[in-house]
Motif scaffolding. Structure first.
Motif, PDB file in Angstrom:
ATOM      1  N   THR A 363       0.860  -1.176   0.000  1.00 42.01           N
ATOM      2  CA  THR A 363       0.000   0.000   0.000  1.00 42.01           C
ATOM      3  C   THR A 363       0.899   1.229   0.000  1.00 42.01           C
ATOM      4  N   VAL A 364       0.748   2.067  -1.014  1.00 41.82           N
ATOM      5  CA  VAL A 364       1.659   3.198  -1.199  1.00 41.82           C
ATOM      6  C   VAL A 364       0.880   4.496  -1.311  1.00 41.82           C
ATOM      7  N   ASP A 365       1.540   5.575  -0.940  1.00 39.23           N
ATOM      8  CA  ASP A 365       1.004   6.907  -1.221  1.00 39.23           C
ATOM      9  C   ASP A 365       1.085   7.149  -2.720  1.00 39.23           C
ATOM     10  N   GLY A 366       0.073   7.817  -3.260  1.00 36.99           N
ATOM     11  CA  GLY A 366       0.067   8.090  -4.692  1.00 36.99           C
ATOM     12  C   GLY A 366       1.222   8.968  -5.123  1.00 36.99           C
ATOM     13  N   SER A 367       1.748   9.777  -4.183  1.00 40.37           N
ATOM     14  CA  SER A 367       2.842  10.679  -4.529  1.00 40.37           C
ATOM     15  C   SER A 367       4.209  10.008  -4.502  1.00 40.37           C
ATOM     16  N   MET A 368       4.269   8.746  -4.105  1.00 37.02           N
ATOM     17  CA  MET A 368       5.555   8.048  -4.074  1.00 37.02           C
ATOM     18  C   MET A 368       6.048   7.827  -5.505  1.00 37.02           C
ATOM     19  N   THR A 369       7.318   8.076  -5.733  1.00 35.19           N
ATOM     20  CA  THR A 369       7.841   7.966  -7.093  1.00 35.19           C
ATOM     21  C   THR A 369       8.001   6.506  -7.503  1.00 35.19           C
ATOM     22  N   ILE A 370       7.865   6.288  -8.794  1.00 36.28           N
ATOM     23  CA  ILE A 370       8.020   4.937  -9.341  1.00 36.28           C
ATOM     24  C   ILE A 370       9.425   4.430  -9.084  1.00 36.28           C
ATOM     25  N   ARG A 371      10.384   5.311  -9.189  1.00 34.17           N
ATOM     26  CA  ARG A 371      11.778   4.922  -8.991  1.00 34.17           C
ATOM     27  C   ARG A 371      12.012   4.424  -7.568  1.00 34.17           C
ATOM     28  N   ASP A 372      11.408   5.098  -6.581  1.00 34.10           N
ATOM     29  CA  ASP A 372      11.583   4.670  -5.195  1.00 34.10           C
ATOM     30  C   ASP A 372      10.960   3.296  -4.954  1.00 34.10           C
ATOM     31  N   VAL A 373       9.796   3.047  -5.557  1.00 40.45           N
ATOM     32  CA  VAL A 373       9.149   1.739  -5.420  1.00 40.45           C
ATOM     33  C   VAL A 373      10.014   0.659  -6.059  1.00 40.45           C
ATOM     34  N   ASN A 374      10.531   0.948  -7.258  1.00 42.23           N
ATOM     35  CA  ASN A 374      11.379  -0.033  -7.944  1.00 42.23           C
ATOM     36  C   ASN A 374      12.630  -0.350  -7.137  1.00 42.23           C
ATOM     37  N   GLU A 396      -2.048   5.202 -17.622  1.00 44.66           N
ATOM     38  CA  GLU A 396      -2.483   3.944 -18.217  1.00 44.66           C
ATOM     39  C   GLU A 396      -4.013   3.856 -18.291  1.00 44.66           C
ATOM     40  N   ALA A 397      -4.712   4.386 -17.281  1.00 46.58           N
ATOM     41  CA  ALA A 397      -6.175   4.322 -17.269  1.00 46.58           C
ATOM     42  C   ALA A 397      -6.808   5.351 -18.203  1.00 46.58           C
ATOM     43  N   GLU A 398      -6.017   6.388 -18.561  1.00 44.05           N
ATOM     44  CA  GLU A 398      -6.490   7.475 -19.421  1.00 44.05           C
ATOM     45  C   GLU A 398      -7.692   8.191 -18.816  1.00 44.05           C
ATOM     46  N   THR A 399      -7.792   8.156 -17.508  1.00 41.83           N
ATOM     47  CA  THR A 399      -8.832   8.865 -16.768  1.00 41.83           C
ATOM     48  C   THR A 399      -8.399   8.946 -15.308  1.00 41.83           C
ATOM     49  N   ILE A 400      -9.122   9.717 -14.510  1.00 35.60           N
ATOM     50  CA  ILE A 400      -8.838   9.765 -13.076  1.00 35.60           C
ATOM     51  C   ILE A 400      -9.719   8.723 -12.407  1.00 35.60           C
ATOM     52  N   PRO A 401      -9.151   7.632 -11.923  1.00 35.89           N
ATOM     53  CA  PRO A 401      -9.965   6.527 -11.403  1.00 35.89           C
ATOM     54  C   PRO A 401     -10.704   6.890 -10.120  1.00 35.89           C
ATOM     55  N   SER A 402     -11.756   6.138  -9.866  1.00 37.77           N
ATOM     56  CA  SER A 402     -12.522   6.282  -8.630  1.00 37.77           C
ATOM     57  C   SER A 402     -12.014   5.277  -7.607  1.00 37.77           C
ATOM     58  N   ILE A 417      -7.246   3.010  -3.469  1.00 40.03           N
ATOM     59  CA  ILE A 417      -7.752   2.912  -2.094  1.00 40.03           C
ATOM     60  C   ILE A 417      -8.353   4.239  -1.630  1.00 40.03           C
ATOM     61  N   GLU A 418      -7.653   5.328  -1.880  1.00 40.64           N
ATOM     62  CA  GLU A 418      -8.139   6.643  -1.459  1.00 40.64           C
ATOM     63  C   GLU A 418      -7.925   7.657  -2.570  1.00 40.64           C
ATOM     64  N   ARG A 419      -8.821   8.657  -2.584  1.00 39.02           N
ATOM     65  CA  ARG A 419      -8.700   9.734  -3.579  1.00 39.02           C
ATOM     66  C   ARG A 419      -9.189  11.027  -2.943  1.00 39.02           C
ATOM     67  N   ALA A 420      -8.431  12.100  -3.138  1.00 42.12           N
ATOM     68  CA  ALA A 420      -8.816  13.420  -2.637  1.00 42.12           C
ATOM     69  C   ALA A 420      -8.965  14.351  -3.827  1.00 42.12           C
ATOM     70  N   ALA A 421     -10.187  14.791  -4.083  1.00 45.50           N
ATOM     71  CA  ALA A 421     -10.482  15.608  -5.263  1.00 45.50           C
ATOM     72  C   ALA A 421     -10.024  14.854  -6.510  1.00 45.50           C
ATOM     73  N   ASN A 422      -9.124  15.455  -7.282  1.00 45.36           N
ATOM     74  CA  ASN A 422      -8.642  14.787  -8.496  1.00 45.36           C
ATOM     75  C   ASN A 422      -7.296  14.110  -8.290  1.00 45.36           C
TER      76      ASN A 422
END
Length: 432
Positions: A363-374, A396-402, A417-422
């Motif tokens: 479970t990750v924060d959306g702001s975490m960079t891809i490089r850090d996860v890798n 990849e989704a070409e939209t802002i997921p719910s 898991i969580e979304r705040a505004a957009n």
């Protein structure tokens, strides 16, 4: 017709043996010179090893080297095969051609290929130093023929749309080092932390400032029109020593204030010989602030680090092609890409983290960079199209997921898991 073991027979046998030795020499030389580490050869050459210096010189042009060695190897192999075939034919008749082929195949395979190449791979640097001098002569002799062949081959490849870059081996050094580090880590020779640090340093010139900058929405700023007391309170309560100063609009950065400069000015106006309420009231933050340093978001981290060192500054504001503020970057941010997270007693806010569950998902924060996860989990999520995990999912989704939506791509399962505004604030990722 019968032939005895006369002088011609023994001369032919001696010629075949000599050609096999030459074939072994060419095969071993090719393997040694192509397998030898240029770094180790450079180290030996710097210590005065002339053979290593010659090996470095002739391996500068691998195409000419391999062409000359292959030409010599093919010449001696074909000539040796012809002599063996002629010898067996004279001894046993026309039916011995198949026997001659079998015998020559075994001789070449064992004595001219496997044996010399095995030795050359085992002692690549030593062997390349020994063979460098004679191979240099071979290259000189065969150079006209090799040049003609190379011209013809490049012409044929160009017809099929393949262009040969003579300097391509220089560009491949990064991949070669990275591959060696990955292999060493998988074999337990190189620690993960050491691998990440070296790869981080190598990648500085391949990554842009925008990938690691602090986004403008997270920048703490000072309003230049505020009262001195308010500015002082903000600086004292902030965990940062440098704060951008804006006028009228946060996009309009006019200077950068260093906390030490502000404290010195306040001390002078409150306790110094010029201390007075009137002087304090007339204080302007611009009197002690520094001029802002702007950099384009497309600057590479390597270039930006060199600029920081040259300018003797640690702080820069990042702008896009239109001059709009995008974020800020510090020297510490760049160093963290090499050594990992640097924290001190004032770093109270937690960085975006990833928590791993028993089923292998994180479970990750959306702001975490891809490089850090890798880097943290040895994954290979692509970071060419986005910087953060949330950005990758949106791309990849070409939209802002719910919340609750699930996606599968690049061999992983992503659940919002969580979304705040957009903004996607939390995701769960699991390898498929």
């Amino acid at each position: 017709m019968e032939y005895g073991f006369d002088t011609a027979f023994w001369l032919t046998v001696a010629g075949i043996a000599f050609l096999l030795v030459l074939s072994a020499f060419f095969s071993g030389s090719e393997t040694a010179l192509t397998a030898a580490s240029r770094g180790k050869l450079r180290a030996k050459a710097d210590k005065g090893d002339r053979g290593a210096a010659r090996a470095l010189d002739i391996t500068e042009d691998n195409e000419r080297l391999i062409g000359s060695v292959l030409l010599g190897n093919n010449l001696v192999n074909i000539l040796a095969t012809a002599l063996v075939t002629a010898l067996f034919t004279r001894l046993f008749g026309e039916s011995a051609i198949a026997l001659a082929t079998l015998v020559m195949t075994l001789l070449v395979l064992i004595f001219a290929e496997v044996l010399p190449k095995t030795y050359a791979i085992t002692k690549a640097e030593e062997a390349s130093s020994w063979v460098a001098a004679p191979i240099k002569v071979v290259i000189f002799i065969f150079s006209p023929v090799v040049s003609a062949v190379r011209f013809f081959v490049r012409g044929v490849l160009k017809v099929f749309g393949v262009n040969i870059d003579p300097d391509s081996h220089i560009l491949a050094i990064h991949d070669e080092i990275a591959g060696a580090l990955q292999l060493g880590h998988s074999e337990g020779v190189v620690e993960k932390e050491d691998r990440d640090r070296i790869l981080g340093a190598l990648d500085l010139n391949h990554r842009d400032v925008e990938e690691i900058m602090l986004h403008r929405s997270q920048i703490e700023m000072i309003n230049g029109d505020d009262e001195p007391e308010k500015i002082l309170s903000q600086c004292l309560s902030s965990r940062y020593t440098r704060l951008p100063v804006y006028k009228d609009d946060p996009e309009n950065i006019i200077s950068v204030l260093h906390a030490k400069d502000l404290l010195r000015a306040m001390d002078r106006l409150t306790r110094g010989p010029e201390a007075s309420e009137a002087a304090l009231a007339l204080f302007r933050v611009q009197d002690v602030a520094m001029a802002p340093y702007f950099v384009p978001e497309t600057s590479t981290l390597g270039d930006q680090m060199r600029e920081f060192l040259r300018r003797r500054t640690h702080f820069a504001l990042v702008v896009d092609e239109y001059g709009s503020l995008q974020g800020l970057i510090t020297l510490e941010d760049i160093l963290e890409e090499i050594v990992g997270e640097i924290t001190d007693e004032f770093d109270q806010e937690e960085e975006p983290t990833a928590n791993k569950a028993k089923d292998g998902s994180i479970t990750v924060d959306g702001s975490m960079t891809i490089r850090d996860v890798n880097r943290a989990y040895d994954w290979n999520l692509p970071d060419e199209t986005a910087v953060t995990i949330a950005g990758l999912v949106i791309y990849e989704a070409e939209t802002i997921p719910s919340v609750g939506q699930v996606f599968s791509f690049h061999g992983f399962r992503f659940e919002v898991i969580e979304r705040a505004a957009n903004r996607i604030t939390q995701l769960k990722i699991r390898p498929l």
